[in-house]
Every structure is written in structure tokens, then in C-alpha cells.
Design an enzyme around this catalytic site. Structure first.
Site, PDB file in Angstrom:
ATOM      1  CG  ASP A 106       2.163  27.473  25.494  1.00  0.00           C
ATOM      2  OD1 ASP A 106       1.135  27.190  25.249  1.00  0.00           O
ATOM      3  OD2 ASP A 106       3.225  28.312  25.195  1.00  0.00           O
ATOM      4  CG  HIS A 138       0.093  33.522  22.506  1.00  0.00           C
ATOM      5  ND1 HIS A 138       0.629  32.325  21.938  1.00  0.00           N
ATOM      6  CD2 HIS A 138      -0.171  34.572  21.537  1.00  0.00           C
ATOM      7  CE1 HIS A 138       1.032  32.811  20.623  1.00  0.00           C
ATOM      8  NE2 HIS A 138       0.336  34.169  20.499  1.00  0.00           N
TER       9      HIS A 138
END
Length: 369
Positions: A160, A130
């Protein structure tokens, strides 16, 4: 949904395979700028609600890509698209029969954009991860936080969305531009580790100049310098100052009512702990509201640190319409802003569309460019 007439990307056709993180955010940006984005979701995916604002502005089709009945209509869409955007681990698209070799054979002008954390190659390529993991190995996470304290995750903005989604958008647009010149598409390997590392270019330049220490909270822009940081006020709220240049620093010190002579050595890092304590004591003497009255709008490089629910009420945010409303849900307004072909906030669509109908629509439309 007919093709929207406004937006600088009107006429651009994108197939988005539903994912999490950077892919839907990038697709949101494409849709805001007028692209016709079709999002493919798995059967049984819950319908979108009004608060699913990141998924706004595109048509949704439900296809089982693990079956021939799902791959065929997906391929029909891809055949007439400008770009395909996916966020699976390496090898998944190939197993589905939608790998780059297959889709480029059907649509030689296609830009096949592959969004991952680790990238398509390398020893970690197939490992789970992540945002926090990806920015950790770039050095970015190490650099964020207080001195002698643990690194602080900067939400998932740096990985992200900054290193991932924005580089994905740039990669797709560059690929489409080139394809319209050459007539040939290509694969865009967009990795969060690549983008996050790229965002550190300025810091690497500072390291090369000998102006950056590889330690948190000890540099000009990481909270180490007392004139570039945040301070608590008497009411427990915070303010931020960024008075880097001498003239702005002089104005800050004057408006704070402090002796400029006390800051004569402000460029010496050895003085920073002493100067920080002085500024801490000063800002703690008044409330945030009082400091705003004294400093906001001046060249002291000052701003209140606002909570997310306070932003819309700030005069500057209100004047620019920084926070918009989409079907009753607050959300940041689209960015950037275009003078002639403005962005559009399109609603989140709960109903499903027929992939075959969209494919026929795209096939009958005159190919842009």
C-alpha cells in the site's frame, strides 16, 4: 482555507477521490508538503475525528458522483486542478463520466493518476485484492520470513505505502513537471504490483550476480546471516544488529566479548547456524537495557527493537522530533525535511466545504508555472 504559504508544493492543486490505502496516504504527503488538496467524499460519510491523522491537511467536500448534481461540481474542481487522484477499479471512473478522456478534454494539462492494486490492464485488473495479494505475486512476500516457515506479511508497508503511495506521489509530481513543460497532461497508471516489483530491483541484481537464493532466511539481508538479524535478550525484549562490513562486525564481536577467531568463517553460509546459536546465547545473557549501554551509538550497527509506544522516548527519536502531536494525537512527523520551505502538520478538518466556492477560488488564482 487560504493557500498555505509554506511547503515545497505550495500552489499545487489536487483533487482526491476518497479511497482506502495508498490514495489517502499519498494525499497526506501532498498536503504535508503544502499542496492544496480537496478530498471528495460520498454523501453520508462520517465526519473526520482528530485520530484520522492520515486524512489531515485537506479540505473535504461531499458529492454524489453517481448523479449529475455531483459530477458537475466535481468537474468544476478538476477543470482547475493540476492532478486528479483516484483509487477505483478500472472502468469505474468511465461509468461516472469522469474517465481520462472526459477530464483531459476539460483540462488538457491535468495529470490523471489512477491508483490500483493490479493495474489498469492484465487478467487480474478488475479483481478484488489487498496489499498481501499484490506483494504475493511480485515475489516480495515469498522472500520475507524465517527459513522453513510461512511468509510473513510486512504490515501493509511494502504494498500500500511503499509500492503504492510513494510511487503515486512520484508519478504525480513527474507528470505535473512534464505538463508544465509541454502543456499536456497524461494518465499515470500506478499499480501496487508495479511499485512493489520495482522495489525488488536490488534483489534482482543480487540474483543476477549469484548472490541471492530464492529461499527465505538464507541470504545476507533476510535474516539468514547471523550478523544481520534480531535477538532476544534476558528480559524478553529484542535487539537488532546489522554488522555487514568487516570493520563493523569486528567491533560488534569485540564489544560482545566474543573470540574473533570463532567468526573467521562468517562469510560461509554453512557456518551461519553455529554462529547464530552463539549470538543467541550471548544476547540472552543480558537485558536490552544492558546491551544498549554497551552497543548503542557505536559502529557495531546496533539498535533496540522498540515497540510503537516506545519510539517517542528514544533519545534519537526525541532529538529529531520523530513523533509529533497533531491536536493531541501522536503521529510520525512529516518527511522528508526541507530547509527553506518546511512541511506543515495541518489539522484534520471535520467541517465540509463548498465545492463551488473552491472551484471559483482556483479559477481566479493565477495558474502556477
Amino acid at each position: 482555507m487560504s493557500q498555505r504559504p509554506t511547503g515545497p508544493l505550495a500552489g499545487l492543486r489536487i483533487v482526491e477521490l476518497a479511497a482506502i490505502g495508498p490514495v489517502p496516504f499519498a494525499a497526506m504527503l501532498f498536503a504535508d508538503m503544502g499542496a492544496d488538496v480537496v478530498r471528495i467524499v460520498r454523501p453520508g460519510t462520517p465526519p473526520l475525528a482528530a485520530h484520522d491523522i492520515v486524512e489531515r491537511g485537506r479540505r473535504v467536500v461531499e458529492l454524489d458522483l453517481k448523479s449529475e448534481g455531483g459530477v458537475a461540481p466535481a468537474m468544476a474542481l478538476i477543470e482547475h486542478a493540476d492532478a486528479l487522484v483516484e483509487g477505483f477499479r478500472p472502468g469505474v471512473m468511465e461509468r461516472l463520466g469522469l474517465g481520462p478522456d472526459v477530464v483531459l478534454a476539460r483540462n488538457p494539462r491535468l495529470v490523471c493518476a489512477r491508483m490500483t492494486g493490479w493495474g489498469q490492464t492484465g487478467p487480474l485488473a478488475r479483481a478484488a485484492g489487498h496489499d498481501i495479494d499484490y506483494i504475493a505475486i511480485t515475489g516480495a512476500l515469498h522472500a520475507i520470513g524465517e527459513r522453513d516457515r510461512a511468509p510473513v506479511p510486512p504490515l501493509n508497508l511494502l504494498g500500500d505505502f511503499g509500492g503504492g503511495a510513494l510511487y503515486l506521489v512520484v508519478g504525480v509530481l513527474a507528470g505535473v513537471f512534464e505538463a508544465r513543460q509541454s502543456g499536456h497532461g497524461q494518465v499515470v497508471d500506478c499499480a501496487i504490483v508495479d511499485g512493489a516489483a520495482s522495489l525488488l530491483t536490488f534483489i534482482y541484481a543480487a540474483i543476477a550476480r549469484g548472490e541471492w537464493h530464492d529461499a527465505r532466511g538464507s541470504n545476507l539481508l533476510d535474516g539468514g546471516a547471523p550478523f544481520y538479524g534480531t535477538y532476544a535478550c534476558a528480559d524478553g525484549a529484542y535487539v537488532a544488529v546489522g554488522a555487514l562490513e568487516p570493520q563493523f562486525h569486528a567491533e560488534l564481536i569485540e564489544r560482545l566479548g566474543l573470540d574473533p577467531a570463532a567468526f573467521s568463517d562468517r562469510d560461509d553460509p554453512a557456518s551461519w547456524p553455529r554462529l547464530r546459536r552463539l549470538l543467541e546465547e550471548t544476547f540472552a545473557s543480558r537485558t536490552r537495557r544492558e546491551w544498549r549501554a554497551i552497543l548503542e551509538g557505536t559502529d557495531a550497527c546496533f539498535a533496540p527493537v522498540l515497540g510503537l509506544r516506545e519510539v517517542a522516548q528514544h533519545p534519537h527519536a526525541a532529538a529529531r522530533g520523530l513523533i509529533a502531536s497533531l491536536d493531541g494525537v501522536d503521529c510520525p512527523a512529516p518527511a522528508p525535511r526541507f530547509s527553506r520551505t518546511p512541511n506543515e502538520l495541518a489539522s484534520v478538518q471535520a467541517e465540509l466545504h463548498d465545492a463551488a466556492v473552491i472551484a471559483r477560488e482556483w479559477a481566479s488564482a493565477r495558474s502556477p508555472g
